[in-house]
Scaffold this motif. Structure first.
Motif, PDB file in Angstrom:
ATOM      1  N   ILE A 168      -5.706   4.920  -2.518  1.00 50.03           N
ATOM      2  CA  ILE A 168      -6.021   3.533  -2.209  1.00 50.03           C
ATOM      3  C   ILE A 168      -7.288   3.437  -1.363  1.00 50.03           C
ATOM      4  O   ILE A 168      -7.668   4.379  -0.664  1.00 50.03           O
ATOM      5  N   LEU A 169      -7.920   2.269  -1.451  1.00 51.04           N
ATOM      6  CA  LEU A 169      -9.092   1.929  -0.660  1.00 51.04           C
ATOM      7  C   LEU A 169      -8.810   0.656   0.123  1.00 51.04           C
ATOM      8  O   LEU A 169      -7.974  -0.162  -0.278  1.00 51.04           O
ATOM      9  N   ALA A 188       0.828  -1.198   0.000  1.00 47.67           N
ATOM     10  CA  ALA A 188       0.000   0.000   0.000  1.00 47.67           C
ATOM     11  C   ALA A 188       0.867   1.255   0.000  1.00 47.67           C
ATOM     12  O   ALA A 188       0.559   2.249  -0.666  1.00 47.67           O
ATOM     13  N   TYR A 218      -5.628   4.916   3.420  1.00 52.98           N
ATOM     14  CA  TYR A 218      -6.737   4.768   2.486  1.00 52.98           C
ATOM     15  C   TYR A 218      -7.765   5.877   2.698  1.00 52.98           C
ATOM     16  O   TYR A 218      -7.995   6.352   3.802  1.00 52.98           O
TER      17      TYR A 218
END
Length: 402
Positions: A230-231, A220, A274
């Motif tokens: 990002i999620l 990540a 995120y």
């Protein structure tokens, strides 16, 4: 004289019974002999106890050999063949889960396909005693709160993770043009495909990570370094669960709100940075107000957005997000539902058409090599065709303002 007479009268070579008995008679009785032997035994035992250096006093003992555990370097050397052995055999050493890691098998209920993923040792944590992942570089420490599993996102000083971790975009330009957002999900399991997605897709593509994988933080962090937003994909119960199992700590409709929120916090602690959460599977879970409401409320309270992958037509996520004034988006189509070059190109063209008609379109894809290749090629001339590729957060904001 009588004894002499007896000897003379006895035939040659023979003796009287009385004389034979007299010759072999013991100097003491059997009872006396037993007493002597017992005395000798007691004397010997006392001498052993006095002069033998035995702190246990002769108690029975068991001998256990303790070996020092091998170091990590020793383990690696023992597990890996030498270069000469590898060269001779022509085979590369097989990779396996290291200490503290767990292999998870996910079974697709429709096709029966089995996939094995290696996840960190804390993935099966139930009591929160395992060491939490180290926070990622570039994370605003003010937006972290300690949970029993590790650090999880939180709003602070008027800041939200949704805005702080959103990718950069020309939002003024996006407001004037048709826009397309693309989310590539299922990342974090399988480092090779994850790195391919990170490096080959344009930065405007949003990447969604599952909480599984040996080192989700590292991957990540690399995605954010390449300017992708990002999620976090949260595993939720599908209709055919457990035949089709999203993985450990799945949110289930049979659990109470407190248990599901506890599992949500475990997922949230796996990595940071995120901008929002998304469902991972969850066709049964996302259609129920009772089980979804606490999850959406918790995510909104922590300053996150919500992305619905569109797999459940009756999902209640949209209405629940609206009730919390939470940034929300739903996928219009799955780009690689049929993973061939022809069908992916058709889906991308359809996504463009949606954008021109509505001003906004969102697609979702998995990190298949063919999907990465076609999305990358398609995106290069997209803006020349009058459509702008934007991060998901930009699409969410445009949808909210329109």
């Amino acid at each position: 004289m009588a004894e002499a007479a007896d000897d003379l009268s006895t035939p040659l070579g023979q003796e009287t019974v009385a004389r034979r008995t007299r010759r072999f008679r013991l100097p003491f009785t059997p009872m006396q002999a037993l007493a002597v032997l017992l005395g000798l035994f007691l004397v010997g035992f006392a001498g052993f106890a006095l002069f033998n250096d035995d702190p246990m006093g002769g108690e029975p003992r068991a001998k256990i050999v303790l070996r020092q555990p091998a170091s990590d370097a020793d383990k690696a050397a023992a597990a890996s063949p030498s270069p000469a052995d590898t060269k001779a055999s022509g085979k590369q050493p097989a990779a396996g889960p290291s200490a503290g890691q767990q292999t998870v098998t996910i079974i697709d209920g429709s096709s029966g396909k089995r996939q094995e993923f290696v996840i960190g040792g804390d993935a099966a944590a139930k009591d929160g005693n395992e060491q939490a992942p180290v926070p990622m570089a570039g994370i605003d420490q003010r937006l972290l709160e300690k949970s029993r599993y590790g650090m999880i996102p939180v709003m602070a000083d008027g800041l939200k993770p949704f805005t702080v971790y959103a990718a950069e975009a020309d939002r003024a330009k996006a407001a004037r043009m048709p826009v397309v957002a693309v989310v590539v999900g299922g990342l974090g399991v399988g480092a090779a495909k994850t790195v391919d997605a990170i490096m080959k897709l344009p930065p405007a593509v949003t990447l969604a990570f599952t909480p599984y994988g040996a080192d989700p933080t590292k991957l990540a962090e690399r995605a954010r370094a390449q300017r992708h937003e990002i999620l976090l994909q949260v595993p939720m119960e599908p209709f055919d669960y457990p035949d089709n199992d999203p993985g450990p700590q799945t949110l289930l409709s049979t659990l109470g709100a407190e248990q599901n929120l506890d599992r949500l916090q475990w997922h949230m602690s796996r990595f940071q940075g995120y901008a929002g959460i998304a469902n991972f599977m969850g066709a049964r879970f996302v259609v129920s107000d009772n089980v979804m409401q606490p999850i959406v409320r918790e995510a909104a309270k922590r300053g996150l957005g919500y992305f619905d992958d569109g797999s459940a037509p009756r999902s209640v996520a949209s209405s629940l997000a609206a009730s919390q004034a939470m940034p929300f988006a739903r996928a219009d189509l799955t780009i690689d539902a049929v993973p061939t070059t022809l069908e992916i190109d058709r889906a991308l063209a359809k996504l463009e058409t949606f954008a021109r008609e509505r001003g906004l379109a969102i697609g979702i894809a998995s990190a298949l090599p063919i999907s990465i290749e076609r999305i990358s090629a398609w995106s290069k001339a997209l803006e020349a065709r009058g459509v702008m590729l934007v991060p998901l957060t930009t699409a969410m904001l445009k949808s909210k303002s329109s």
